[in-house]
Scaffold this motif. Structure first.
Motif, short mmCIF file in Angstrom:
data_model
loop_
_atom_site.label_atom_id
_atom_site.label_comp_id
_atom_site.label_asym_id
_atom_site.label_seq_id
_atom_site.Cartn_x
_atom_site.Cartn_y
_atom_site.Cartn_z
N LYS A 248 0.82 -1.20 0.00
CA LYS A 248 0.00 0.00 0.00
C LYS A 248 0.86 1.26 0.00
O LYS A 248 1.96 1.28 0.55
CB LYS A 248 -0.91 0.01 1.23
CG LYS A 248 -1.90 -1.16 1.26
CD LYS A 248 -2.80 -1.18 0.03
CE LYS A 248 -3.83 -2.30 0.07
NZ LYS A 248 -4.64 -2.34 -1.18
N LYS A 249 0.33 2.29 -0.63
CA LYS A 249 1.02 3.59 -0.70
C LYS A 249 1.32 4.10 0.71
O LYS A 249 0.48 4.03 1.60
CB LYS A 249 0.16 4.59 -1.46
CG LYS A 249 0.82 5.94 -1.72
CD LYS A 249 -0.07 6.79 -2.62
CE LYS A 249 0.61 8.11 -2.97
NZ LYS A 249 0.40 9.16 -1.97
N GLN A 250 2.56 4.56 0.89
CA GLN A 250 3.06 5.13 2.15
C GLN A 250 3.27 4.08 3.25
O GLN A 250 3.49 4.45 4.40
CB GLN A 250 2.15 6.26 2.66
CG GLN A 250 2.12 7.46 1.69
CD GLN A 250 1.26 8.60 2.20
OE1 GLN A 250 0.24 8.38 2.84
NE2 GLN A 250 1.69 9.82 1.91
N PRO B 114 -3.76 12.04 -14.84
CA PRO B 114 -2.35 12.25 -15.16
C PRO B 114 -1.67 10.89 -15.34
O PRO B 114 -2.18 9.86 -14.87
CB PRO B 114 -1.80 12.98 -13.93
CG PRO B 114 -2.68 12.50 -12.81
CD PRO B 114 -4.05 12.33 -13.42
N SER B 115 -0.53 10.87 -16.00
CA SER B 115 0.21 9.61 -16.16
C SER B 115 1.70 9.88 -16.14
O SER B 115 2.16 10.98 -16.44
CB SER B 115 -0.19 8.91 -17.46
OG SER B 115 0.10 9.71 -18.58
N ASP C 5 6.16 1.62 -12.48
CA ASP C 5 5.08 0.70 -12.84
C ASP C 5 4.07 0.55 -11.71
O ASP C 5 2.86 0.41 -11.95
CB ASP C 5 5.67 -0.67 -13.18
CG ASP C 5 6.68 -0.60 -14.31
OD1 ASP C 5 7.66 0.15 -14.16
OD2 ASP C 5 6.49 -1.28 -15.33
N LEU C 6 4.55 0.60 -10.47
CA LEU C 6 3.65 0.53 -9.31
C LEU C 6 2.83 1.81 -9.21
O LEU C 6 1.63 1.78 -8.89
CB LEU C 6 4.46 0.30 -8.04
CG LEU C 6 3.69 0.09 -6.73
CD1 LEU C 6 2.63 -0.98 -6.86
CD2 LEU C 6 4.66 -0.24 -5.59
N ILE C 7 3.45 2.96 -9.50
CA ILE C 7 2.71 4.22 -9.54
C ILE C 7 1.60 4.14 -10.60
O ILE C 7 0.44 4.48 -10.33
CB ILE C 7 3.67 5.39 -9.88
CG1 ILE C 7 4.65 5.63 -8.74
CG2 ILE C 7 2.87 6.67 -10.18
CD1 ILE C 7 5.75 6.62 -9.08
N THR C 8 1.96 3.66 -11.80
CA THR C 8 0.97 3.55 -12.88
C THR C 8 -0.15 2.59 -12.50
O THR C 8 -1.33 2.84 -12.80
CB THR C 8 1.66 3.08 -14.17
OG1 THR C 8 2.63 4.06 -14.55
CG2 THR C 8 0.65 2.91 -15.30
N PRO D 95 -4.51 8.90 -6.94
CA PRO D 95 -3.86 8.72 -5.65
C PRO D 95 -2.62 9.60 -5.48
O PRO D 95 -1.99 9.58 -4.41
CB PRO D 95 -3.47 7.23 -5.66
CG PRO D 95 -3.31 6.90 -7.11
CD PRO D 95 -4.30 7.75 -7.84
N TYR D 96 -2.25 10.35 -6.51
CA TYR D 96 -1.09 11.24 -6.45
C TYR D 96 -1.48 12.63 -6.92
O TYR D 96 -2.21 12.77 -7.91
CB TYR D 96 0.06 10.72 -7.34
CG TYR D 96 0.63 9.39 -6.93
CD1 TYR D 96 1.68 9.30 -6.02
CD2 TYR D 96 0.12 8.20 -7.46
CE1 TYR D 96 2.21 8.07 -5.65
CE2 TYR D 96 0.64 6.97 -7.10
CZ TYR D 96 1.69 6.91 -6.19
OH TYR D 96 2.20 5.69 -5.82
N GLU D 97 -0.99 13.65 -6.22
CA GLU D 97 -1.15 15.02 -6.68
C GLU D 97 -0.19 15.26 -7.85
O GLU D 97 0.84 14.58 -7.97
CB GLU D 97 -0.85 16.01 -5.55
CG GLU D 97 -1.78 15.90 -4.35
CD GLU D 97 -3.21 16.32 -4.67
OE1 GLU D 97 -3.39 17.10 -5.64
OE2 GLU D 97 -4.14 15.87 -3.97
#
Length: 471
Positions: free
Chosen positions: A79-81, A254-255, A352-355, A369-371
């Motif tokens: 999970k993120k963070q 965004p990407s 790839d995990l961000i995408t 999930p990201y600014e």
């Protein structure tokens, strides 16, 4: 790794968090499809245990074929963070050195709980592509699914079989219908490749040096070349990465794009072509460059990897950039594609995990999930850390190469110039495929020139291999 800001070990917080993870993700959404019955398989390096993707094909009417690519749902566990995510975010990539692998994620995850392992049920993001008979993309879709890997296969054995140079691997033989399915996948992959090259994708063929060990002793570096199995996976991943990029754009998300800008040293590429009796336009043109590469490969296939390496060096490195809704990123010059993300290796690469997180949010109609400013910072960071990891891999490889050559000081070799700048001139031996610095006789040389050299010094600790020009 430490000198370049990379962490070789997992901190205590990661290990403690890891102890609380007892199995793969099993929480299935209502929209998650059950595709375990499809004859999915993985194709990767012989020693790979972190399996990020599976593939399978289905015939369609009018000569079309549906290609399904399943990508490991790493985000379902990482999970993120979280502490594990923070470490992955720091290094941004697995580091593959001659001496050993330093995975981005702990092996309990990357080679087990988040890996699409043989005969294991796993959650995945499926990228569905309907490919027409001419290799064009007719339709695409993305969705969550549960999948099961029915055959863990390796590039070299599958490649030899597809090319008619080797027997059918036992893993294929054991699954009813998998041989026909892989041959169908291979035919589609070749059509995808042909269409990309018609649009200007570059047909490059480099020599990757693989260390050969006898027990713990380094004995040689062996050249690894492309084969049809590697091409199959590469072509499917390029197509899938294009689909994910366009999917995010269609959802006004965004990407994170992977771009290779127009070559900085196009003038030298023009010179190399001229030396071979061919003319390239003064401005960068991928179609013209591809035509030159095709002719050059036909004229001298043995030396084509050396030409490819020269072109790659002159094109410059890739980078990560953010594309915001309505914007247009630079595209990928070498692949001749304008929409290209990295989405197919979330166990090994942080972009790839961000995408994957962006895709899951878009599919769920949630907010990103990201600014945007966070993504911009991550793009810069991932580019920097990928470069740092590449330098570590190269440094350890140089030390291994120096170790292999230290008993051969005084010998002479045929080489090709692979780098020429104010910082120095580098050459690569034709065999073994090892690179070193030319410390004498480098005046007037540039990338792509061939010459005879003599090995005069090695330093294993620093990874130095020094040559002088002879003849």
């Amino acid at each position: 790794m430490l000198e370049r800001g990379l962490l070789p070990d997992f901190p205590l917080q990661v290990l403690a968090e890891l102890d609380r993870i007892h199995g793969p993700a099993t929480q299935v959404e209502e929209s998650t499809r059950d595709l375990r019955n499809l004859i999915w398989c993985s194709i990767d390096n012989d020693a790979s245990r972190d399996l990020d993707q599976l593939s399978v094909a289905e015939t369609m009417p009018e000569g079309a074929v549906k290609i399904l690519v399943a990508i490991a749902d790493v985000d379902a566990v990482v999970k993120k963070q979280s502490a594990v995510d923070d470490h992955a975010r720091r290094n941004t990539t697995s580091v593959y050195t001659t001496a050993g692998i330093f995975p981005m994620l702990p092996e309990k995850l990357s080679t087990d709980l988040t890996s699409l392992n043989y005969e294991s049920d796993r959650l995945a993001i499926v990228i569905e592509m309907v490919i027409a008979g001419d290799g064009s993309l007719r339709a695409s879709n993305l969705y969550g699914a549960t999948v099961r890997n029915h055959a863990k296969l390796a590039y070299n054995s599958v490649g030899g079989w597809l090319e008619g140079n080797g027997p059918m691997p036992q893993g294929i033989r054991a699954v009813n219908g998998l041989d026909e399915n892989l041959q169908l996948q291979d035919r589609v992959a070749q059509k995808l490749k042909a269409l990309r090259h018609a649009h200007g994708a570059l047909d490059l063929e480099t020599i990757e040096a693989r260390p050969v060990f006898d027990g713990d002793d380094l004995k040689d570096f062996e050249a690894e070349r492309k084969n049809r199995a590697k091409d199959l996976i590469e072509d499917f991943m390029i197509a899938a990465n294009g689909v994910t990029a366009r999917y995010l754009a269609s959802k006004m998300f965004p990407s994170l794009r992977r771009v290779v800008r127009k070559p900085k040293r196009w003038d030298r590429i023009v010179e190399i072509a001229s030396e071979r009796g061919l003319t390239l336009p003064r401005e960068p043109d991928s179609k013209a460059l591809e035509q030159f590469l095709v002719l050059a490969k036909a004229a001298d296939p043995l030396r084509f990897p050396d030409l490819s390496l020269s072109v790659i060096k002159l094109m410059g490195a890739g980078e990560y950039v953010v594309e915001l809704p309505g914007d247009s990123a630079a595209g990928h010059f070498g692949l001749a594609v304008s929409d290209y993300s990295h989405s197919t290796a979330p166990n090994r690469r942080y972009p790839d995990l961000i995408t994957e997180r962006l895709l899951k949010a878009a599919m769920a109609r949630s907010s990103p999930p990201y600014e945007n400013d966070e993504l911009e910072a991550l793009a810069r960071h991932c580019t920097e850390e990928e470069d740092a990891a590449r330098k570590v891999e190269r440094q350890v490889g140089k030390s291994a190469a120096a170790m292999l050559l230290e008993s051969r000081i005084g010998e002479r070799f045929d080489t090709i110039v692979t780098g020429a700048s104010d910082k120095g001139t580098w050459v690569r031996l034709l065999h073994p495929p090892i690179e070193g610095r030319l410390v004498s006789g480098f005046e007037g040389l540039d990338v792509g020139h061939r010459l005879r050299v003599q090995l005069i010094r090695t330093d294993v600790e620093r990874g130095y291999i020094d040559f002088k020009r002879v003849g």
